[in-house]
Design a protein around this motif. Structure first.
Motif, PDB file in Angstrom:
ATOM      1  N   GLY A   1       3.386   3.292  -0.107  1.00  0.00           N
ATOM      2  CA  GLY A   1       2.419   4.051  -1.399  1.00  0.00           C
ATOM      3  C   GLY A   1       2.259   3.240  -2.256  1.00  0.00           C
TER       4      GLY A   1
ATOM      5  N   LYS B   1      -0.555   0.831  -0.019  1.00  0.00           N
ATOM      6  CA  LYS B   1      -1.594   1.216  -0.006  1.00  0.00           C
ATOM      7  C   LYS B   1      -2.688   2.322  -1.363  1.00  0.00           C
ATOM      8  CE  LYS B   1      -3.056   6.441   2.361  1.00  0.00           C
ATOM      9  NZ  LYS B   1      -2.103   7.905   2.464  1.00  0.00           N
TER      10      LYS B   1
ATOM     11  N   GLN C   1      -5.553   0.246  -1.888  1.00  0.00           N
ATOM     12  CA  GLN C   1      -7.549   2.166  -2.062  1.00  0.00           C
ATOM     13  C   GLN C   1      -7.998   1.383  -3.710  1.00  0.00           C
ATOM     14  OE1 GLN C   1      -4.857   5.796  -2.240  1.00  0.00           O
ATOM     15  NE2 GLN C   1      -5.919   5.787  -0.377  1.00  0.00           N
TER      16      GLN C   1
ATOM     17  N   CYS D   1       1.928   2.737   9.722  1.00  0.00           N
ATOM     18  CA  CYS D   1       1.331   1.621   7.854  1.00  0.00           C
ATOM     19  C   CYS D   1       0.634   0.303   8.864  1.00  0.00           C
ATOM     20  CB  CYS D   1       2.345   1.037   8.156  1.00  0.00           C
ATOM     21  SG  CYS D   1       3.707   2.381   7.071  1.00  0.00           S
TER      22      CYS D   1
ATOM     23  N   ASP E   1      -3.031   2.075   8.767  1.00  0.00           N
ATOM     24  CA  ASP E   1      -3.352   2.967   7.891  1.00  0.00           C
ATOM     25  C   ASP E   1      -3.770   0.788   7.029  1.00  0.00           C
ATOM     26  OD1 ASP E   1      -2.517   4.926   7.591  1.00  0.00           O
ATOM     27  OD2 ASP E   1      -1.129   5.497   6.514  1.00  0.00           O
ATOM     28  N   ILE E   2      -2.934  -0.100   7.041  1.00  0.00           N
ATOM     29  CA  ILE E   2      -3.139  -1.362   6.247  1.00  0.00           C
ATOM     30  C   ILE E   2      -5.248  -1.675   7.085  1.00  0.00           C
ATOM     31  CG2 ILE E   2      -2.915  -3.536   6.144  1.00  0.00           C
ATOM     32  CD1 ILE E   2      -0.494  -3.122   6.338  1.00  0.00           C
TER      33      ILE E   2
ATOM     34  N   LEU F   1      -7.592  -0.218   5.538  1.00  0.00           N
ATOM     35  CA  LEU F   1      -7.842   0.819   4.176  1.00  0.00           C
ATOM     36  C   LEU F   1      -8.713  -1.462   3.806  1.00  0.00           C
ATOM     37  CD1 LEU F   1      -4.965   1.313   2.651  1.00  0.00           C
ATOM     38  CD2 LEU F   1      -7.210   3.045   2.477  1.00  0.00           C
TER      39      LEU F   1
END
Length: 469
Positions: free
Chosen positions: A169, A173, A177, A209, A212-213, A216
């Motif tokens: 995070g 992340k 973001q 992860c 998620d990368i 994003l």
């Protein structure tokens, strides 16, 4: 103006583009002061986790999958397939493909970074080190991301004292973001290569992860290799439109590559005694490079009886049974090292048991493994004789310098004297460690039986190691 620049780039050859991209990266890095560089160095990848120094595919092999990867890497990542999951059974050549695509991306100037996981090296199997590596390499290619990351690193404990979820995070992340949705390094797509994801401690969380990368950062692509394990496959397949996936273990495609691999080894290493058996070995390999590698190394190391050994290997290889054939092959290596002496067999059993035990902590040099043998076994042989047994197991082992891989004997010591102390011993391939673990089976009626004659009881092994300390 940007459209004209993109058109101009399309007409530049890959070498010129790579030089331009590297020059821009270097200029971006020079903008940092020493304090900022020091903060980023906290995140440097674990030792030996990059593709440098690792073996790529032999020239002319794996052409279909490499062409597919190269085509995917050149596509516009925005709105496209950003994940390429290359899976397959253990030993089918995933890591060599990962090295080759890393080299290709590096030559084009579009390699963001690499991380090659390894089960028996702590810094290459723990997820936090992958998170650190991804953040470090992203900071090198994206100025805006780097600024956000450096802010997070103002707390000096972030990179060393946080769990994987928290660290993901703070280091990845949140910075991703916070930057512009289409922020990239000069509108150039970059790709990470993560190899052997299944050798990581928490592969499903790291897989999450990675998904998620790419969600994003639409300007990032990721190549990940692993076996097709449920906890990894479930995560990647759920990513839907983001994913391209390919099974590397397609026997029909691998046969010609296996044949070329064996042919090149015969020619380069003068292994003429394999020529009469070349086609039979290719057929028996059934697309598994690790099987053929182990066979060739075992036969090379046999001082006498090569023809008989080859015939035994071919006779014991069962059709359409890759797992069983690998077990049979590993057993043949251990039996060859043991010879006909029961005492030697007992020492080989202790040696591979120690190898398995230390694979979860840190590898030991030959002298360290010798020191952990039970006292009555050490009384049977010298360190030099023990070293000779280790060398007979080279088809399944890897000897790595404790320093920098280039250790040399001094005038006062020969190579044979230096070897036990300067090189640590590790399994050449994860499948060998898993073979060693499969020594214990529980029958339908409940009692435990041992199907692997080289299996060591972990409780007894731990007790012996404690007594040797």
């Amino acid at each position: 103006m940007m459209a004209q620049l993109r058109t101009h780039r399309e007409h530049l050859n890959p070498e010129m583009l790579a030089e331009m991209r590297q020059a821009q990266k270097d200029a971006d890095m020079r903008q940092m002061n020493e304090g900022e560089k020091t903060k980023l160095r906290q995140l440097l990848s674990a030792n030996n986790s990059s593709y440098y120094g690792k073996t790529p595919c032999l020239s002319g092999t794996r052409k279909a999958v490499l062409d597919e990867l190269a085509s995917w890497a050149g596509d516009d990542p925005v709105g496209g397939k950003q994940l390429f999951w290359l899976y397959g059974v253990a030993g089918c050549g995933k890591s060599t493909v990962a090295v080759s695509i890393s080299e290709y991306l590096h030559e084009r100037g579009t390699l963001a970074g690499t991380f090659f996981c390894k089960r028996d090296e702590k810094e290459r199997r723990e997820p936090v080190y992958i998170v650190n590596a991804l953040a470090y390499h992203l900071a090198k290619i994206n100025v805006e991301f780097r600024a956000k990351l450096l802010t997070a690193l103002e707390d000096d404990t972030v990179a060393v004292n946080t769990d994987m979820t928290t660290r993901f995070g703070l280091l990845l992340k949140n910075p991703l973001q916070a930057i512009k949705p289409k922020s990239s390094s000069h509108n150039l797509p970059h790709a990470f290569v993560i190899d052997a994801l299944d050798e990581c401690d928490d592969a499903s969380r790291i897989s999450d992860c990675l998904v998620d990368i790419v969600k994003l950062a639409p300007w990032i692509k990721i190549v990940a290799t692993s076996r097709d394990l449920p906890h990894i496959g479930k995560v990647f397949r759920a990513s839907g439109r983001l994913l391209v996936y390919r099974d590397l273990y397609v026997e029909d495609e691998a046969v010609e590559d296996i044949r070329l691999y064996l042919q090149q080894r015969i020619e380069k290493e003068a292994l003429d005694y394999l020529l009469p058996h070349q086609e039979a070995l290719v057929e028996k390999a059934e697309g598994l490079f690790i099987w053929l590698y182990t066979v060739v190394e075992l036969i090379k190391g046999a001082e006498i009886g090569r023809a008989r050994l080859i015939q035994s290997i071919l006779a014991n290889a069962m059709p359409k049974n890759a797992d069983k054939n690998m077990e049979t092959m590993y057993l043949a290596v251990l039996q060859h090292a043991s010879g006909h002496e029961e005492d030697t067999k007992t020492i080989v059993r202790s040696l591979v048991g120690l190898l398995l035990a230390t694979s979860e902590t840190a590898p030991l040099p030959i002298s360290g493994l010798y020191a952990f043998l039970p006292a009555h076994q050490r009384s049977l042989l010298s360190l030099e004789e023990f070293t000779n047994i280790v060398m007979k197991l080279k088809p399944v082992l890897k000897l790595t310098s404790r320093r920098d891989g280039t250790a040399r004997a001094t005038k006062e010591e020969s190579l044979s004297q230096m070897l036990p102390n300067q090189f640590v011993v590790q399994a050449y391939h994860l499948s060998f460690l898993e073979f060693l673990k499969r020594g214990e089976r529980v029958s339908a009626n409940g009692p435990v039986r041992h199907t692997n004659e080289y299996w060591s009881d972990p409780v007894s092994l731990a007790r012996n190691m404690a007594m040797a300390c």
